[in-house]
Scaffold this motif. Sequence first.
Motif, PDB file in Angstrom:
ATOM      1  N   MET A  97      30.655  28.154 -49.279  1.00  0.00           N
ATOM      2  CA  MET A  97      29.210  27.930 -49.365  1.00  0.00           C
ATOM      3  C   MET A  97      28.684  27.445 -48.019  1.00  0.00           C
ATOM      4  O   MET A  97      29.254  26.563 -47.403  1.00  0.00           O
ATOM      5  CB  MET A  97      28.898  26.872 -50.413  1.00  0.00           C
ATOM      6  CG  MET A  97      29.135  27.367 -51.835  1.00  0.00           C
ATOM      7  SD  MET A  97      28.573  26.133 -53.013  1.00  0.00           S
ATOM      8  CE  MET A  97      29.824  24.876 -52.721  1.00  0.00           C
ATOM      9  N   THR A  98      27.621  28.068 -47.591  1.00  0.00           N
ATOM     10  CA  THR A  98      27.061  27.664 -46.315  1.00  0.00           C
ATOM     11  C   THR A  98      25.597  27.294 -46.478  1.00  0.00           C
ATOM     12  O   THR A  98      24.884  27.847 -47.309  1.00  0.00           O
ATOM     13  CB  THR A  98      27.142  28.803 -45.282  1.00  0.00           C
ATOM     14  OG1 THR A  98      26.486  29.944 -45.819  1.00  0.00           O
ATOM     15  CG2 THR A  98      28.579  29.148 -44.951  1.00  0.00           C
ATOM     16  N   LEU A  99      25.195  26.369 -45.650  1.00  0.00           N
ATOM     17  CA  LEU A  99      23.810  25.936 -45.634  1.00  0.00           C
ATOM     18  C   LEU A  99      23.023  26.866 -44.726  1.00  0.00           C
ATOM     19  O   LEU A  99      23.429  27.139 -43.600  1.00  0.00           O
ATOM     20  CB  LEU A  99      23.744  24.499 -45.106  1.00  0.00           C
ATOM     21  CG  LEU A  99      22.364  23.915 -44.820  1.00  0.00           C
ATOM     22  CD1 LEU A  99      21.524  23.870 -46.086  1.00  0.00           C
ATOM     23  CD2 LEU A  99      22.504  22.524 -44.228  1.00  0.00           C
ATOM     24  N   ARG A 100      21.930  27.374 -45.247  1.00  0.00           N
ATOM     25  CA  ARG A 100      21.071  28.227 -44.449  1.00  0.00           C
ATOM     26  C   ARG A 100      19.724  27.534 -44.247  1.00  0.00           C
ATOM     27  O   ARG A 100      19.206  26.914 -45.163  1.00  0.00           O
ATOM     28  CB  ARG A 100      20.877  29.589 -45.124  1.00  0.00           C
ATOM     29  CG  ARG A 100      22.126  30.483 -45.036  1.00  0.00           C
ATOM     30  CD  ARG A 100      22.173  31.516 -46.132  1.00  0.00           C
ATOM     31  NE  ARG A 100      20.926  32.256 -46.278  1.00  0.00           N
ATOM     32  CZ  ARG A 100      20.573  33.284 -45.493  1.00  0.00           C
ATOM     33  NH1 ARG A 100      21.367  33.695 -44.551  1.00  0.00           N
ATOM     34  NH2 ARG A 100      19.432  33.918 -45.691  1.00  0.00           N
ATOM     35  N   VAL A 101      19.192  27.662 -43.067  1.00  0.00           N
ATOM     36  CA  VAL A 101      17.958  26.958 -42.723  1.00  0.00           C
ATOM     37  C   VAL A 101      16.959  27.929 -42.108  1.00  0.00           C
ATOM     38  O   VAL A 101      17.332  28.767 -41.285  1.00  0.00           O
ATOM     39  CB  VAL A 101      18.253  25.828 -41.708  1.00  0.00           C
ATOM     40  CG1 VAL A 101      16.956  25.157 -41.253  1.00  0.00           C
ATOM     41  CG2 VAL A 101      19.192  24.800 -42.311  1.00  0.00           C
ATOM     42  N   TYR A 102      15.716  27.818 -42.533  1.00  0.00           N
ATOM     43  CA  TYR A 102      14.664  28.641 -41.938  1.00  0.00           C
ATOM     44  C   TYR A 102      14.273  28.033 -40.597  1.00  0.00           C
ATOM     45  O   TYR A 102      14.014  26.834 -40.496  1.00  0.00           O
ATOM     46  CB  TYR A 102      13.434  28.706 -42.848  1.00  0.00           C
ATOM     47  CG  TYR A 102      12.364  29.629 -42.294  1.00  0.00           C
ATOM     48  CD1 TYR A 102      12.333  30.970 -42.644  1.00  0.00           C
ATOM     49  CD2 TYR A 102      11.393  29.156 -41.408  1.00  0.00           C
ATOM     50  CE1 TYR A 102      11.370  31.826 -42.131  1.00  0.00           C
ATOM     51  CE2 TYR A 102      10.433  30.006 -40.885  1.00  0.00           C
ATOM     52  CZ  TYR A 102      10.422  31.337 -41.245  1.00  0.00           C
ATOM     53  OH  TYR A 102       9.471  32.174 -40.729  1.00  0.00           O
ATOM     54  N   ASN A 103      14.247  28.890 -39.597  1.00  0.00           N
ATOM     55  CA  ASN A 103      13.936  28.438 -38.246  1.00  0.00           C
ATOM     56  C   ASN A 103      12.628  29.075 -37.785  1.00  0.00           C
ATOM     57  O   ASN A 103      12.530  30.298 -37.691  1.00  0.00           O
ATOM     58  CB  ASN A 103      15.092  28.871 -37.328  1.00  0.00           C
ATOM     59  CG  ASN A 103      14.974  28.271 -35.947  1.00  0.00           C
ATOM     60  OD1 ASN A 103      13.952  27.683 -35.593  1.00  0.00           O
ATOM     61  ND2 ASN A 103      16.032  28.416 -35.157  1.00  0.00           N
ATOM     62  N   THR A 104      11.642  28.242 -37.520  1.00  0.00           N
ATOM     63  CA  THR A 104      10.341  28.779 -37.094  1.00  0.00           C
ATOM     64  C   THR A 104      10.479  29.611 -35.824  1.00  0.00           C
ATOM     65  O   THR A 104       9.753  30.574 -35.615  1.00  0.00           O
ATOM     66  CB  THR A 104       9.341  27.632 -36.850  1.00  0.00           C
ATOM     67  OG1 THR A 104       9.278  26.803 -38.008  1.00  0.00           O
ATOM     68  CG2 THR A 104       7.944  28.161 -36.552  1.00  0.00           C
ATOM     69  N   LEU A 105      11.441  29.232 -35.006  1.00  0.00           N
ATOM     70  CA  LEU A 105      11.649  29.920 -33.730  1.00  0.00           C
ATOM     71  C   LEU A 105      12.031  31.390 -33.925  1.00  0.00           C
ATOM     72  O   LEU A 105      11.590  32.262 -33.182  1.00  0.00           O
ATOM     73  CB  LEU A 105      12.754  29.199 -32.955  1.00  0.00           C
ATOM     74  CG  LEU A 105      12.879  29.421 -31.451  1.00  0.00           C
ATOM     75  CD1 LEU A 105      11.564  29.151 -30.738  1.00  0.00           C
ATOM     76  CD2 LEU A 105      13.981  28.526 -30.889  1.00  0.00           C
ATOM     77  N   THR A 106      12.855  31.655 -34.925  1.00  0.00           N
ATOM     78  CA  THR A 106      13.305  33.034 -35.164  1.00  0.00           C
ATOM     79  C   THR A 106      12.575  33.651 -36.348  1.00  0.00           C
ATOM     80  O   THR A 106      12.761  34.827 -36.649  1.00  0.00           O
ATOM     81  CB  THR A 106      14.817  33.068 -35.466  1.00  0.00           C
ATOM     82  OG1 THR A 106      15.070  32.267 -36.631  1.00  0.00           O
ATOM     83  CG2 THR A 106      15.613  32.514 -34.301  1.00  0.00           C
TER      84      THR A 106
END
Length: 466
Positions: A1-10
């Motif tokens: 399981m991996t943590l995914r994060v929304y990045n405003t930069l991309t």
Amino acid sequence: MTLRVYNTLTRSKSEFKTIEEGKVRMYVCGPTVYDSAHVGHAMFALVFDIVRRYLIYRGYEVDYVMNFTDVDDKIIDRANRLGVDPFELAEKYIEEFKHNLRDLNILPASEYPRATNEIDTIIKMVSQLIEKGSAYIVDGDVYFRVETARDYGKLSGRKLEEMNAGSRIRVDERKENPMDFAVWKKAKPGELAWDSPWGSGRPGWHIECSAMNLSHLGEQIDIHGGGNDLIFPHHENEIAQTEAITGKPFARYWMHNGMMQLKGEKMSKSTGNLVPISEFLNEYSGDVLRLLVLSSYYRSPLTFNSEVVEANQRALERLLSALRPAQPGAAGASKAVLDVLAEQLEATQQGFVESMDEDFNSAGALGHIFDLVRAINQARAEQATDEQLAPAQTGFKLLTDVLGLELKATELTTTGADAFIDLILALRKELRQEKLYQLSDHVRDKLLKLGVIIEDTPQGSTWRWE
RNA sequence: GGCGACGUAGCCAAGUUGGCAAGGCAGGGGUCUGCAAAACCCUCAUCACGGGUUCGAGUCCCGUCGUCGCCUCCA
């Protein structure tokens, strides 16, 4: 399981990887302290508190820095109007905000830097910018030269050519490019100021955060957070300055929370549609506001109105119902019932992590928690004893702790009251056995007015604070 | 005008790489109760609109309408 994060930069979600294994360096833009904070400010603080708590739950060590902007036009204006010292004014609201944070069960930051303590670093940075040709001096002001930042606009998705600065505000003719912004502002006569190589003045807003990042977290950080209203120009400019100086990518993940909406528009001081945190907390617990924030995606606008607040108040009561003790004289639940409960506990724990791993989907995580609430209440209705409920309740509490919910039943100053209430219930029991229902109902009504809820069951009566 | 986000039941809101629409609040019916309350059980949506791709779309593409944010200080 991996943590995914929304990045405003991309503008996309990606797997969360820290610069240093197991450690997160996190910076969140705090408020400008010229007035009492409102619930919109509470939103950013709650959002990033939840992010931080979950990162800790996932095993990271988190360095969490939240700044205070304690010198700017608004503070100076307000102080002048009130005839007080700007530092004292700022100090007052900093203390007040910290108090709000405590009331909202927000973990204290590792550090709370403030702009006025960073003047040395700021002057050093401005000097470096001038040396590198990234900034220029005009009559005591120092401006950042945006054309030297090749990828200026990368965070906000704007191109320099497309920005029509001055469409809503007069452009300062002395600037080389209309989009150039101040890193140092010349002091007006009588205004508070610091000496610098360019004369007396004070820092521009954006450079403050660059400086506080640099001196408290280093040249590169993992997460930079703040409200999405700060994306442009504040964060865009922070990137430009910091990267001009260090030559390295600044923050890996830019996280931005949506704005709290009151009456369909952003809650803000300028529009005057706001609810101070302290006012809200006079009527509701911090958990209610936290639940409100948890119940939707942090990046979306959040609806705030009395109907929604009331709904969350009720939802909170439902969460609390899971922690109630077994029914009086519970006979013990069957293995089948306990198996179902154990399965739901496992399903909830798994679902919780799956949801939170997907860019902190707290609303999804809450859904799984409510499934566990139902399972616990079902087991209780099926005669489960306190011992039989305990594992699920402990698991439930663990997860709500990760979300920062306190789940404290209202506790008045009840020192010693319990014994008296128990006594009254014992007397009321006799009334009911004598079928003096009118009297026993009267007792129940009177106690309710004092905040004590009595519930009668075939096995006896229970009570709890409202 | 430019950039961006979004539009799921009365309200709030989730929905991973497209495959039978979470959860909360409110509402309706029921169990339990002397009554009430709580809890439990049952019930309550085809996803703004119009096209398209596909065996199959809330979930991808195009268009329309609408809402919000930023472009100025702002969490």
